[in-house]
Write a protein that holds these residues in place. Structure first.
Motif, PDB file in Angstrom:
ATOM      1  N   HIS A   1       2.898  -9.381  -7.067  1.00  0.00           N
ATOM      2  CA  HIS A   1       2.912 -11.068  -7.632  1.00  0.00           C
ATOM      3  C   HIS A   1       3.590 -11.974  -6.774  1.00  0.00           C
ATOM      4  O   HIS A   1       2.994 -12.922  -6.593  1.00  0.00           O
ATOM      5  CB  HIS A   1       4.121 -10.684  -8.665  1.00  0.00           C
ATOM      6  N   ARG A   2       4.336 -11.437  -5.635  1.00  0.00           N
ATOM      7  CA  ARG A   2       4.901 -12.452  -4.442  1.00  0.00           C
ATOM      8  C   ARG A   2       3.822 -12.827  -3.817  1.00  0.00           C
ATOM      9  O   ARG A   2       3.688 -13.940  -3.383  1.00  0.00           O
ATOM     10  CB  ARG A   2       6.092 -11.592  -3.955  1.00  0.00           C
ATOM     11  N   ALA A   3       3.094 -11.935  -3.439  1.00  0.00           N
ATOM     12  CA  ALA A   3       1.743 -12.264  -2.636  1.00  0.00           C
ATOM     13  C   ALA A   3       0.815 -13.174  -3.283  1.00  0.00           C
ATOM     14  O   ALA A   3       0.334 -14.185  -2.635  1.00  0.00           O
ATOM     15  CB  ALA A   3       1.167 -10.834  -2.204  1.00  0.00           C
ATOM     16  N   LEU A   4       0.610 -13.027  -4.395  1.00  0.00           N
ATOM     17  CA  LEU A   4      -0.021 -13.929  -5.408  1.00  0.00           C
ATOM     18  C   LEU A   4       0.332 -15.292  -5.311  1.00  0.00           C
ATOM     19  O   LEU A   4      -0.430 -16.143  -5.210  1.00  0.00           O
ATOM     20  CB  LEU A   4      -0.351 -13.121  -6.783  1.00  0.00           C
TER      21      LEU A   4
ATOM     22  N   GLY B   1       0.816  -1.268  -0.085  1.00  0.00           N
ATOM     23  CA  GLY B   1      -0.012  -0.019  -0.089  1.00  0.00           C
ATOM     24  C   GLY B   1       0.779   1.134  -0.108  1.00  0.00           C
ATOM     25  O   GLY B   1       0.367   2.323  -0.768  1.00  0.00           O
ATOM     26  N   LEU B   2       1.955   1.304   0.690  1.00  0.00           N
ATOM     27  CA  LEU B   2       2.722   2.176   0.869  1.00  0.00           C
ATOM     28  C   LEU B   2       3.339   2.612  -0.515  1.00  0.00           C
ATOM     29  O   LEU B   2       3.373   3.759  -1.029  1.00  0.00           O
ATOM     30  CB  LEU B   2       3.907   1.993   1.759  1.00  0.00           C
ATOM     31  N   HIS B   3       4.000   1.427  -1.222  1.00  0.00           N
ATOM     32  CA  HIS B   3       4.594   1.785  -2.722  1.00  0.00           C
ATOM     33  C   HIS B   3       3.644   2.154  -3.415  1.00  0.00           C
ATOM     34  O   HIS B   3       3.989   3.154  -4.560  1.00  0.00           O
ATOM     35  CB  HIS B   3       5.288   0.447  -3.049  1.00  0.00           C
ATOM     36  N   LEU B   4       2.519   2.003  -3.475  1.00  0.00           N
ATOM     37  CA  LEU B   4       1.333   2.411  -4.407  1.00  0.00           C
ATOM     38  C   LEU B   4       1.059   3.938  -4.011  1.00  0.00           C
ATOM     39  O   LEU B   4       0.997   4.738  -5.021  1.00  0.00           O
ATOM     40  CB  LEU B   4       0.109   1.503  -4.282  1.00  0.00           C
ATOM     41  N   ALA B   5       0.798   4.107  -2.929  1.00  0.00           N
ATOM     42  CA  ALA B   5       0.990   5.662  -2.375  1.00  0.00           C
ATOM     43  C   ALA B   5       1.993   6.537  -2.934  1.00  0.00           C
ATOM     44  O   ALA B   5       1.924   7.543  -3.470  1.00  0.00           O
ATOM     45  CB  ALA B   5       0.673   5.726  -0.999  1.00  0.00           C
ATOM     46  N   GLN B   6       3.243   5.978  -3.014  1.00  0.00           N
ATOM     47  CA  GLN B   6       4.576   6.504  -3.305  1.00  0.00           C
ATOM     48  C   GLN B   6       4.455   6.628  -4.949  1.00  0.00           C
ATOM     49  O   GLN B   6       5.426   7.135  -5.396  1.00  0.00           O
ATOM     50  CB  GLN B   6       5.784   5.986  -2.661  1.00  0.00           C
TER      51      GLN B   6
ATOM     52  N   PHE C   1       3.945 -14.353 -12.655  1.00  0.00           N
ATOM     53  CA  PHE C   1       5.072 -14.800 -11.777  1.00  0.00           C
ATOM     54  C   PHE C   1       6.316 -14.816 -12.285  1.00  0.00           C
ATOM     55  O   PHE C   1       7.418 -14.914 -11.827  1.00  0.00           O
ATOM     56  CB  PHE C   1       4.731 -16.419 -11.177  1.00  0.00           C
ATOM     57  N   SER C   2       6.305 -14.037 -13.425  1.00  0.00           N
ATOM     58  CA  SER C   2       7.531 -13.734 -14.271  1.00  0.00           C
ATOM     59  C   SER C   2       8.826 -13.203 -13.423  1.00  0.00           C
ATOM     60  O   SER C   2       9.762 -13.462 -13.493  1.00  0.00           O
ATOM     61  CB  SER C   2       7.493 -13.145 -15.453  1.00  0.00           C
ATOM     62  N   ASP C   3       8.304 -12.236 -12.598  1.00  0.00           N
ATOM     63  CA  ASP C   3       9.489 -11.502 -11.923  1.00  0.00           C
ATOM     64  C   ASP C   3       9.723 -11.909 -10.499  1.00  0.00           C
ATOM     65  O   ASP C   3      10.502 -11.346  -9.550  1.00  0.00           O
ATOM     66  CB  ASP C   3       8.994  -9.786 -11.752  1.00  0.00           C
ATOM     67  N   VAL C   4       9.140 -13.119  -9.981  1.00  0.00           N
ATOM     68  CA  VAL C   4       9.342 -13.379  -8.584  1.00  0.00           C
ATOM     69  C   VAL C   4       9.849 -15.043  -8.728  1.00  0.00           C
ATOM     70  O   VAL C   4      10.360 -15.293  -7.365  1.00  0.00           O
ATOM     71  CB  VAL C   4       8.021 -13.342  -7.919  1.00  0.00           C
ATOM     72  N   GLN C   5       9.995 -15.657  -9.774  1.00  0.00           N
ATOM     73  CA  GLN C   5      10.465 -16.819  -9.772  1.00  0.00           C
ATOM     74  C   GLN C   5      11.969 -16.908  -9.543  1.00  0.00           C
ATOM     75  O   GLN C   5      12.668 -16.415 -10.282  1.00  0.00           O
ATOM     76  CB  GLN C   5      10.147 -17.755 -11.116  1.00  0.00           C
ATOM     77  N   THR C   6      12.706 -17.541  -8.496  1.00  0.00           N
ATOM     78  CA  THR C   6      13.984 -17.321  -8.205  1.00  0.00           C
ATOM     79  C   THR C   6      14.721 -18.503  -8.868  1.00  0.00           C
ATOM     80  O   THR C   6      16.129 -18.152  -8.966  1.00  0.00           O
ATOM     81  CB  THR C   6      14.077 -17.393  -6.757  1.00  0.00           C
TER      82      THR C   6
ATOM     83  N   ALA D   1       5.858  -2.078  -6.291  1.00  0.00           N
ATOM     84  CA  ALA D   1       4.538  -2.485  -5.960  1.00  0.00           C
ATOM     85  C   ALA D   1       4.181  -3.696  -6.533  1.00  0.00           C
ATOM     86  O   ALA D   1       3.551  -4.703  -6.023  1.00  0.00           O
ATOM     87  CB  ALA D   1       3.686  -1.465  -6.129  1.00  0.00           C
ATOM     88  N   ALA D   2       4.317  -3.903  -7.983  1.00  0.00           N
ATOM     89  CA  ALA D   2       4.000  -5.097  -8.616  1.00  0.00           C
ATOM     90  C   ALA D   2       4.842  -6.250  -8.122  1.00  0.00           C
ATOM     91  O   ALA D   2       4.075  -7.330  -8.194  1.00  0.00           O
ATOM     92  CB  ALA D   2       4.359  -4.634 -10.230  1.00  0.00           C
ATOM     93  N   GLN D   3       5.839  -6.083  -8.025  1.00  0.00           N
ATOM     94  CA  GLN D   3       6.741  -7.197  -7.403  1.00  0.00           C
ATOM     95  C   GLN D   3       6.188  -7.932  -6.241  1.00  0.00           C
ATOM     96  O   GLN D   3       6.066  -9.097  -6.011  1.00  0.00           O
ATOM     97  CB  GLN D   3       7.952  -6.953  -7.474  1.00  0.00           C
ATOM     98  N   LEU D   4       5.939  -6.788  -5.284  1.00  0.00           N
ATOM     99  CA  LEU D   4       5.153  -7.504  -4.090  1.00  0.00           C
ATOM    100  C   LEU D   4       3.997  -8.153  -3.996  1.00  0.00           C
ATOM    101  O   LEU D   4       3.859  -9.106  -3.590  1.00  0.00           O
ATOM    102  CB  LEU D   4       5.340  -6.338  -3.151  1.00  0.00           C
TER     103      LEU D   4
END
Length: 364
Positions: free
Chosen positions: A218-221, A202-207, A310-315, A213-216
């Motif tokens: 995706h990771r949550a999803l 939420g903070l990143h979206l506000a900023q 998930f393209s940006d969160v697969q490690t 924000a998108a990476q967070l």
């Protein structure tokens, strides 16, 4: 483990503008001895380390490149190196390399968590080459449990300690040590009512920090999808054991719908449905699903680099060797599972199984 002291002596000597003869004279040895140290032909006597360090303006720890633990970046590099060894040279070679590192850093809890996780990650490789797969699985699980226990004791970060405890619980459960597992679960801290990562999102979206924000998100999803899938799998198992097949079908179909919606691996959902068909003694349905399951195994990549969710969160993307080890484990499970006996002689079953065997033998 080889010492890099020669390189350290050479670099420090040159930095101070000393010749080999000058350094040798300062500590009472010959220039030839210094030359041998710098070319790694021999090491300085232990009694020479303090005067040698003083002559070069170093501490003895610096001279020996001593570290109690690798840095986070070094640990990542070591983990990647071990993965390559496990993947390319096999389980035994990976264990040998991992044991060397554990001896080099005997009090590093983070390394023990890494090594234990790698042992378990590559367990398929060990089981595929084991004379007694059941005993081998138990031996590896006990080994992992010991590493996770030591890791929890030696880690200093709260997050790592919690991860170590969670891994211990999984190992204890697999080993059938249920009372110990439950005691550890009871000792875990209560889950926070508010997830800090959701607040950060939420903070990143506000900023307007949209990429973060998108990476967070995706990771949550990915996390919540995994939790939902696990819950549906558990509900399916409960319903099957209770004989409530209508509920089991509902949970399996929901599980598979999620796989289709998010473009994730379909093989687990198909396996759940196969087990349900076997419970209902529906051989025709089992055979149809088995063919689909084998095709899903053959097309499986577990690579989500092009997945929009998930393209940006697969490690870590499994290598071809890892996928082949998984297929070998699948083949062993099918060959040993008596529940397939009613359809085992069916030509379609044999044809599907032969496609799996061919893929394994070709390493594709």
């Amino acid at each position: 483990m080889s010492l890099q002291i020669g390189q350290t002596i050479l670099a420090a000597r040159r930095a101070k503008g000393l010749t080999q003869e000058a350094l040798a004279g300062m500590i009472g040895v010959t220039a030839a001895a210094v030359s041998k140290w710098e070319t790694a032909s021999s090491y300085p006597d232990i009694t020479l380390l303090p005067p040698l360090a003083r002559a070069l303006g170093l501490t003895t720890d610096e001279l020996l490149a001593f570290q109690t633990a690798p840095t986070a970046e070094e640990l990542r590099i070591l983990s990647d190196r071990l993965r390559c060894i496990f993947d390319e040279q096999g389980f035994d070679a990976g264990c040998t390399a991992a044991d060397d590192l554990l001896r080099e850093y005997p009090t590093c809890g983070s390394l023990k968590l890494t090594v234990g996780s790698l042992y378990y990650h590559y367990i398929a490789s060990a089981l595929n080459n084991a004379a007694d797969a059941t005993q081998t699985a138990e031996d590896i699980s006990i080994r992992c449990l010991s590493l996770f226990e030591q890791g929890e004791q030696q880690c200093t970060e709260t997050g790592e300690k919690l991860m170590a405890k969670s891994l211990r619980i999984n190992m204890l459960t697999m080993l059938g040590r249920y009372e110990e597992a439950e005691a550890l679960i009871d000792s875990l801290p209560q889950k926070l009512i508010v997830d800090p990562e959701q607040l950060r999102l939420g903070l990143h979206l506000a900023q307007d920090r949209l990429e973060e924000a998108a990476q967070l998100a995706h990771r949550a999803l990915l996390t919540h999808l995994g939790e939902t899938s696990t819950a549906l799998m558990s509900l399916t198992t409960v319903s099957r054991r209770c004989g409530d097949f209508a509920a089991a079908h509902l949970y399996v179909q929901t599980y598979r719908a999620l796989d289709a919606l998010f473009g994730t691996d379909s093989s687990n959902g198909l396996l759940l449905e196969i087990m349900l068909a076997q419970d209902e003694h529906d051989n025709a349905r089992t055979l149809d699903l088995f063919e689909q399951y084998i095709e899903a195994q053959l097309s499986r990549t577990l690579n989500y680099c092009d997945n929009p969710y998930f393209s940006d969160v697969q490690t870590q993307v499994p290598s071809a060797n890892e996928l082949n080890e998984m297929r070998q484990l699948t083949l062993r499970a099918i060959e040993e599972d008596e529940r397939y006996d009613p359809i085992r002689q069916e030509p379609r079953f044999q044809a599907a199984l032969n496609r799996l065997k061919t893929a394994i033998s070709s390493g594709r």
